[in-house]
Design an enzyme around this catalytic site. Structure first.
Site, PDB file in Angstrom:
ATOM      1  N   GLU A  88       0.829 -70.811  62.855  1.00  0.00           N
ATOM      2  CA  GLU A  88       0.490 -71.214  64.227  1.00  0.00           C
ATOM      3  C   GLU A  88      -0.854 -71.941  64.280  1.00  0.00           C
ATOM      4  O   GLU A  88      -1.701 -71.655  65.128  1.00  0.00           O
ATOM      5  CB  GLU A  88       0.494 -70.000  65.156  1.00  0.00           C
ATOM      6  CG  GLU A  88       1.852 -69.315  65.203  1.00  0.00           C
ATOM      7  CD  GLU A  88       1.950 -68.202  66.226  1.00  0.00           C
ATOM      8  OE1 GLU A  88       0.944 -67.526  66.472  1.00  0.00           O
ATOM      9  OE2 GLU A  88       3.054 -68.013  66.773  1.00  0.00           O
TER      10      GLU A  88
ATOM     11  N   LYS B 266       5.323 -58.109  59.989  1.00  0.00           N
ATOM     12  CA  LYS B 266       5.770 -57.635  61.310  1.00  0.00           C
ATOM     13  C   LYS B 266       7.093 -56.893  61.175  1.00  0.00           C
ATOM     14  O   LYS B 266       7.861 -57.150  60.249  1.00  0.00           O
ATOM     15  CB  LYS B 266       5.926 -58.806  62.280  1.00  0.00           C
ATOM     16  CG  LYS B 266       4.597 -59.404  62.713  1.00  0.00           C
ATOM     17  CD  LYS B 266       4.776 -60.409  63.848  1.00  0.00           C
ATOM     18  CE  LYS B 266       3.422 -61.006  64.242  1.00  0.00           C
ATOM     19  NZ  LYS B 266       3.505 -61.952  65.369  1.00  0.00           N
TER      20      LYS B 266
ATOM     21  N   ASP C 185       9.247 -62.067  66.214  1.00  0.00           N
ATOM     22  CA  ASP C 185       7.937 -61.797  66.809  1.00  0.00           C
ATOM     23  C   ASP C 185       7.988 -60.676  67.842  1.00  0.00           C
ATOM     24  O   ASP C 185       7.964 -60.962  69.044  1.00  0.00           O
ATOM     25  CB  ASP C 185       7.405 -63.078  67.474  1.00  0.00           C
ATOM     26  CG  ASP C 185       5.941 -62.964  67.828  1.00  0.00           C
ATOM     27  OD1 ASP C 185       5.277 -62.068  67.308  1.00  0.00           O
ATOM     28  OD2 ASP C 185       5.469 -63.788  68.644  1.00  0.00           O
TER      29      ASP C 185
ATOM     30  N   GLU D 240       3.662 -57.495  74.541  1.00  0.00           N
ATOM     31  CA  GLU D 240       3.721 -58.929  74.870  1.00  0.00           C
ATOM     32  C   GLU D 240       5.076 -59.329  75.424  1.00  0.00           C
ATOM     33  O   GLU D 240       5.160 -60.138  76.347  1.00  0.00           O
ATOM     34  CB  GLU D 240       3.398 -59.724  73.591  1.00  0.00           C
ATOM     35  CG  GLU D 240       3.516 -61.212  73.748  1.00  0.00           C
ATOM     36  CD  GLU D 240       3.171 -61.962  72.452  1.00  0.00           C
ATOM     37  OE1 GLU D 240       2.714 -61.319  71.494  1.00  0.00           O
ATOM     38  OE2 GLU D 240       3.366 -63.191  72.418  1.00  0.00           O
TER      39      GLU D 240
HETATM   40  C1  GCV Z   1      -2.408 -63.637  67.608  1.00  0.00           C
HETATM   41  C2  GCV Z   1       2.694 -64.367  68.546  1.00  0.00           C
HETATM   42  C3  GCV Z   1       1.769 -64.238  69.712  1.00  0.00           C
HETATM   43  C4  GCV Z   1       0.404 -64.821  69.395  1.00  0.00           C
HETATM   44  C5  GCV Z   1      -0.123 -64.112  68.144  1.00  0.00           C
HETATM   45  C6  GCV Z   1       0.871 -64.307  67.021  1.00  0.00           C
HETATM   46  C7  GCV Z   1       0.460 -63.592  65.748  1.00  0.00           C
HETATM   47  O1  GCV Z   1       3.020 -65.697  68.314  1.00  0.00           O
HETATM   48  O2  GCV Z   1       2.326 -64.877  70.828  1.00  0.00           O
HETATM   49  O3  GCV Z   1      -0.438 -64.619  70.494  1.00  0.00           O
HETATM   50  O4  GCV Z   1      -1.391 -64.591  67.794  1.00  0.00           O
HETATM   51  O5  GCV Z   1       2.115 -63.805  67.397  1.00  0.00           O
HETATM   52  O6  GCV Z   1       0.943 -62.497  65.531  1.00  0.00           O
HETATM   53  O7  GCV Z   1      -0.341 -64.117  64.999  1.00  0.00           O
END
Ligand code: GCV
Length: 709
Positions: free
Chosen positions: A299, A368, A373, A401
């Site tokens: 990202e 994760k 996600d 989230e």
């Molecule tokens: C910290 C998702 C979340 C992001 C987060 C990312 C990650 O994409 O929306 O806010 O960034 O995961 O775990 O790095």
């Protein structure tokens, strides 16, 4: 002074006032002298009911023993009798012949024992941290109805690193944080040490959390400057007696940004030397610094791939810098690239699996729970079990989230349990849990991380029930086998009081809540149907974002004929990343669990699922079930009004009203959208959406919290 003490003081004032009123014969008519203080939830689960001056002795002396003693004095009833805190190596314990080897350096024993001719309650361990955890275990035992006369506890943690990951930015905003701003007052640190930091440490120690990553994985290089290292050191000083180490997220390009180097290539000796000097500097300020957490090449974050190097090159270079100090590197496997046309669910495996066995021994790869996600439900990440020669650490998200932020009541225990209990199919009896606890492997790093849901909200997490998610994370990291329901019960008893009917009801609500959020946001394995950016509310129609895998339409692939992501051989073949025995199940829609069906299969709307309904009817049925469950949560909570203090009851009741309204919104918006595609009528008797699709599409929430800026 913490809230429970204030509450106790206030109650003492009330008791004295009541006695005076009684003496004057005015009891029935006198107005209360002080109004009952509102319980704002600050005390978390650490609300000891019968505090007194129990006789607690420590044999030996250390800041950790002192905080263990103070906690027991605060929480034990005065009648508790002598409690002795002693190290297992203490000569006075030799006659007891305690089996302490299996306790390791953090486990504890709490039991009745005769020491020096006296019957006492003994709290012991091989280290003072073990004793501290034992002290909290004793308080938990009493807080959940156990008796001190029969106490007999022994436990050791299943994983070594039990960490919160704070996604806290240096400006105080918390990425994906829904409970106010960051607890860390970076501006006033290191001089001002908010007393709240101590309560944070107490809460974490009480559930066995032994580390905290202070800053966001989307890290700023500035957090590694002397200015911020001094601030982190101040927090480390507060947390140290509680057995909590401080860690930092490291921005991979820091040698360029802070050090003025031309490159952060991990193979460049200058970059490695910069990190070594930086690590030395940090350890001078924080001698027990835990190490670095790194989000690299994900990202938009910088990483070794920017230089054509691998994750191994990057991780091992950093590992070399912290190794002389005993530090670790937690290297995240959350990677996906917009340049990669491959199914996003496959990308981490493709990149990391070939690196198995190549990481240094003080590196642990943080994975994760699922391959996308933190969705309300995801199949377990295929990397678990696929990298036997590499320590893998679990990353759960405690902050919700994608599960209604702090507003919705969703207990995460069942989600954590489902993932941990999943069989990998790689080795006999292997589960995700046994992978992360390192069972059967040579001794190595083990760990579990939870993305924190804590902010400066008075109740820490935005609602009382969100506190349970912090709690269950810590308890499961200590012992993944405890079970979501048992943990819910112990949390409820300590949080609301030891009333069996109340505990039953609260536990039932908590257990039901997870499936409810799956149902009303999109069941049957659907995922990532959320509105853009903030991820609050439905947006299954979104199709215009830059990267294909940011769009909900990428995940559901619905059209006139069908819905779901084909991850079998006819599609992306993501199932091939699982062990053959698991892949065989996922290959067949008839065998794939209904809960994961559309994660793996693209099926006609008319496909008949195992319940006998068509796919379309089943999906609608589940939306309705989700909404109905939330209605039921509200009803159950209303029956608890007489048993819960007004402060916490009212706030939760209001949040449940929000959740019910929003569950209906999710259901109606989603159904309206699916109907616009499949053109199918609603099953008989089903209520149509309240508004048309355009109305739902027009909703916008520009200031939703937690959205990165
Ligand atoms: C910290 C998702 C979340 C992001 C987060 C990312 C990650 O994409 O929306 O806010 O960034 O995961 O775990 O790095």
């Amino acid at each position: 002074m913490v809230a429970e003490e204030r509450w106790e003081d206030a109650m003492k004032v009330r008791a004295v006032a009541g006695a005076i009123a009684l003496l004057l014969g005015l009891f029935a008519s006198a107005p209360p002298i002080t109004a009952a203080p509102v319980d704002d939830g600050y005390a978390l689960w650490l609300r000891y009911v019968s505090a007194g001056n129990a006789a607690v002795e420590t044999r030996g002396d250390s800041p950790t023993l002192a905080v263990a003693r103070d906690e027991l004095r605060r929480g034990l009833p005065g009648t508790a009798g002598p409690v002795v805190l002693a190290r297992a190596s203490d000569a006075a314990l030799a006659p007891l012949r305690l089996r302490t080897t299996s306790l390791g350096d953090e486990g504890y024993i709490v039991r009745r024992a005769t020491i020096g001719g006296r019957m006492v309650t003994l709290v012991t361990g091989n280290s003072d941290r073990g004793i501290l955890y034992g002290a909290f275990a004793l308080l938990r035992h009493l807080g959940t109805g156990g008796s001190i006369e029969r106490v007999d506890l022994a436990s050791a943690p299943a994983v070594r690193l039990r960490l919160l990951n704070h996604w806290d930015n240096l400006d105080g905003q918390v990425e994906r944080g829904y409970a106010g701003r960051s607890l860390w007052d970076w501006w006033n640190l290191p001089d001002v040490k908010d007393p709240r930091y101590v309560d944070y440490a107490r809460a974490n120690a009480s559930i066995g959390i032994n580390g905290t990553v202070l800053n966001n994985v989307n890290a700023r290089a500035e957090s590694l400057t002397p200015f911020y290292i001094a601030k982190a050191a101040a927090l480390a000083d507060v947390f140290r007696p509680y057995g909590i180490k401080v860690y930092l997220s490291a921005r991979f390009s820091a040698p360029v940004e802070l050090g003025g180097l031309k490159s952060a290539d991990p193979r460049d000796p200058e970059a490695a030397a910069w990190w070594k000097a930086k690590a030395d500097e940090i350890y001078r300020a924080i001698p027990d610094f835990g190490g670095f957490l790194v989000k690299a090449n994900s990202e938009g974050q910088p990483g070794p791939r920017d230089y054509g190097a691998t994750h191994v090159d990057g991780a091992n270079m950093l590992a070399g810098a912290v190794k002389p100090h005993g530090g670790v590197v937690m290297w995240r496997a959350f990677v996906y690239a917009d340049t990669d046309p491959e199914d996003r669910a496959k990308q981490a495996y493709i990149e990391f699996k070939p690196l198995d066995g190549k990481f240094a021994d003080n590196v642990i790869v943080q994975v994760k729970n699922g391959a996308i996600d933190f969705q309300p439900r995801e199949p377990f990440h295929p990397l678990f079990g696929a990298m036997p020669a590499t320590p893998l650490m679990m990353e759960f998200q405690i902050t919700k989230e994608y599960l209604g932020f702090a507003s919705h009541l969703v207990y995460l225990g069942p989600l954590f349990e489902e993932v941990l209990d999943a069989r990998t199919g790689r080795r006999v009896g292997e589960t995700v849990s046994s992978v992360i606890t390192g069972e059967g492997a040579r001794p190595r790093l083990t760990g579990m991380a939870g993305v924190a849901n804590i902010g400066d909200a008075r109740d820490w997490t935005g609602s009382t029930f969100n506190q349970a998610n912090w709690y269950v994370f810590g308890r499961m990291a200590w012992d993944p086998g405890l079970g979501a329901e048992a943990i819910a019960r112990e949390w409820a008893a300590q949080t609301f009081g030891n009333d069996p009917a109340l505990i039953d009801r609260v536990t039932r609500m908590m257990i039901a809540s997870r499936e409810a959020v799956v149902d009303y946001t999109g069941a049957l394995g659907l995922a990532h149907l959320f509105a853009t950016g903030h991820h609050y509310g439905p947006g299954p129609w979104i199709a215009d974002l830059k990267r294909p895998e940011w769009n909900p339409v990428y995940y559901h692939r619905a059209d006139r004929n069908g819905i779901g992501f084909d991850r079998t051989r006819s599609g992306s073949n993501a199932i091939s990343q699982y062990a053959p025995s698991i892949a065989r199940i996922y290959a067949d829609p008839g065998k794939t669990p209904l809960e994961e069906l559309l994660w793996f299969h693209h099926l006609p709307w008319t496909y008949r699922v195992s319940t006998g309904r068509t796919l379309w009817a089943e999906l609608v049925w589940r939306y309705d079930r989700g909404v109905a469950t939330v209605g039921d949560l509200r009803r159950q909570w209303s029956t608890l009004k007489p048993k819960v203090d007004a402060g916490r009851w009212e706030k939760q009741a209001a949040l449940l009203r929000v959740q019910e309204r929003e569950a209906i919104w999710w259901r109606d918006a989603s159904i309206a959208y699916w109907m616009s595609l499949n053109q199918l009528p609603l099953p008989d008797g089903v209520r149509p959406p309240e508004h048309d699709l355009e109305w739902y599409k027009a909703q916008s929430f520009p200031f939703a919290p937690g959205n990165p800026h």
